[in-house]
Design a protein around this motif. Structure first.
Motif, PDB file in Angstrom:
ATOM      1  N   PRO A   1       1.670  -3.860   9.961  1.00 52.32           N
ATOM      2  CA  PRO A   1       2.088  -5.261   9.834  1.00 52.32           C
ATOM      3  C   PRO A   1       3.565  -5.385   9.464  1.00 52.32           C
ATOM      4  O   PRO A   1       4.132  -4.507   8.815  1.00 52.32           O
ATOM      5  N   PRO A   2       4.199  -6.495   9.858  1.00 59.04           N
ATOM      6  CA  PRO A   2       5.607  -6.716   9.514  1.00 59.04           C
ATOM      7  C   PRO A   2       5.773  -7.108   8.045  1.00 59.04           C
ATOM      8  O   PRO A   2       4.805  -7.443   7.367  1.00 59.04           O
ATOM      9  N   TRP A   3       7.046  -7.087   7.584  1.00 60.31           N
ATOM     10  CA  TRP A   3       7.342  -7.559   6.233  1.00 60.31           C
ATOM     11  C   TRP A   3       7.008  -9.042   6.146  1.00 60.31           C
ATOM     12  O   TRP A   3       7.180  -9.790   7.098  1.00 60.31           O
ATOM     13  N   VAL A   4       6.588  -9.459   4.998  1.00 56.03           N
ATOM     14  CA  VAL A   4       6.313 -10.876   4.760  1.00 56.03           C
ATOM     15  C   VAL A   4       7.632 -11.645   4.727  1.00 56.03           C
ATOM     16  O   VAL A   4       8.658 -11.126   4.292  1.00 56.03           O
TER      17      VAL A   4
ATOM     18  N   ALA B   1       5.357  -2.754  -8.321  1.00 51.93           N
ATOM     19  CA  ALA B   1       6.670  -3.405  -8.428  1.00 51.93           C
ATOM     20  C   ALA B   1       7.086  -4.072  -7.123  1.00 51.93           C
ATOM     21  O   ALA B   1       7.717  -5.135  -7.140  1.00 51.93           O
ATOM     22  N   ALA B   2       6.743  -3.482  -5.987  1.00 54.38           N
ATOM     23  CA  ALA B   2       7.161  -4.040  -4.696  1.00 54.38           C
ATOM     24  C   ALA B   2       6.596  -5.444  -4.491  1.00 54.38           C
ATOM     25  O   ALA B   2       7.298  -6.341  -4.018  1.00 54.38           O
ATOM     26  N   LEU B   3       5.340  -5.634  -4.846  1.00 57.49           N
ATOM     27  CA  LEU B   3       4.725  -6.952  -4.701  1.00 57.49           C
ATOM     28  C   LEU B   3       5.300  -7.933  -5.722  1.00 57.49           C
ATOM     29  O   LEU B   3       5.610  -9.082  -5.401  1.00 57.49           O
ATOM     30  N   LYS B   4       5.483  -7.477  -6.954  1.00 67.77           N
ATOM     31  CA  LYS B   4       6.073  -8.320  -8.003  1.00 67.77           C
ATOM     32  C   LYS B   4       7.492  -8.722  -7.622  1.00 67.77           C
ATOM     33  O   LYS B   4       7.904  -9.873  -7.837  1.00 67.77           O
TER      34      LYS B   4
ATOM     35  N   SER C   1       0.850  -1.193   0.000  1.00 66.84           N
ATOM     36  CA  SER C   1       0.000   0.000   0.000  1.00 66.84           C
ATOM     37  C   SER C   1       0.877   1.232   0.000  1.00 66.84           C
ATOM     38  O   SER C   1       1.828   1.332   0.779  1.00 66.84           O
ATOM     39  N   HIS C   2       0.570   2.166  -0.882  1.00 63.81           N
ATOM     40  CA  HIS C   2       1.335   3.410  -0.970  1.00 63.81           C
ATOM     41  C   HIS C   2       0.637   4.542  -0.214  1.00 63.81           C
ATOM     42  O   HIS C   2       1.269   5.280   0.521  1.00 63.81           O
TER      43      HIS C   2
ATOM     44  N   VAL D   1       5.025  -5.742   2.100  1.00 62.76           N
ATOM     45  CA  VAL D   1       6.346  -5.790   1.476  1.00 62.76           C
ATOM     46  C   VAL D   1       6.923  -4.380   1.461  1.00 62.76           C
ATOM     47  O   VAL D   1       6.171  -3.403   1.414  1.00 62.76           O
ATOM     48  N   PRO D   2       8.251  -4.260   1.505  1.00 63.34           N
ATOM     49  CA  PRO D   2       8.853  -2.929   1.437  1.00 63.34           C
ATOM     50  C   PRO D   2       8.773  -2.357   0.033  1.00 63.34           C
ATOM     51  O   PRO D   2       8.710  -3.105  -0.945  1.00 63.34           O
TER      52      PRO D   2
END
Length: 196
Positions: free
Chosen positions: A57-60, A84-87, A9-10, A38-39
């Protein structure tokens, strides 16, 4: 039974959707949502990935994939595609693909766009492709859900969606929030049925 809610989320809209998805998951007895993010991708990603976020929430972790009974994944739209972060995270799941970590588990997807025709459905489809490669079983939203026929903003049979507005000021409306909860509930119910 943990259902992983993985999102990027941005501006906070996809996070708001993730929280509604989590509510839907937790409405199913014996199921709980594991919220992970994700970061952002940037030049200092390796440094930022080493530190957990200060809030939220923490990083996955790849272990989250192994430990979940299902997955609901969300991203804002970037030119009709996932962010892009999720990809970037998904591109690093080759060992999970090879070992079949996610094979046979149910999955759903959700997105937020700034305009009504900003690529909601193509973004949802773009998120499905790697999940299908992992052998996941896609769960959508059927038209038996009344909000899918009533919504004037977000909501598709491919997954939940939200219209944030060109300036990002539009919050989730009740139809969009309900469809997020429906998606979470359906993935959790499917995971329970598959578990026997």
């Amino acid at each position: 039974m943990d259902i992983l809610v993985l999102y990027y989320s941005h501006s906070g809209h996809t996070l708001a959707m993730a929280r509604q998805v989590a509510r839907g998951i937790e409405s199913v007895p014996g199921c709980q949502a594991r919220l992970r993010t994700v970061p952002a991708v940037h030049d200092e990603r390796r440094d930022s990935a080493a530190r957990q976020p200060e809030s939220g929430p923490p990083w996955v972790e790849n272990d989250d994939l192994a430990e979940c009974a299902g997955l609901v994944m969300g991203s804002p739209t970037r030119f009709g595609n996932m962010a892009a972060a999720l990809k970037y995270f998904l591109d690093g799941t080759g060992s999970e693909w090879f070992s079949g970590t996610l094979a046979g588990k149910p999955a759903g997807v959700f997105t937020s766009t700034s305009t009504l025709h900003g690529g909601q459905e193509s973004t949802l489809l773009s998120m499905m492709i790697p999940l299908l490669h992992h052998g996941m079983l896609m769960v959508g939203i059927p038209f038996t859900e009344p909000e899918l026929n009533l919504t004037r903003s977000g909501g598709t049979p491919y997954g939940a969606s939200h219209l944030a507005g060109h300036d990002g000021s539009r919050e989730l409306d009740e139809d969009e929030a309900r469809l997020c909860r429906v998606l979470g509930r359906r993935v959790a119910e499917t995971a329970r049925r598959l578990a026997g």
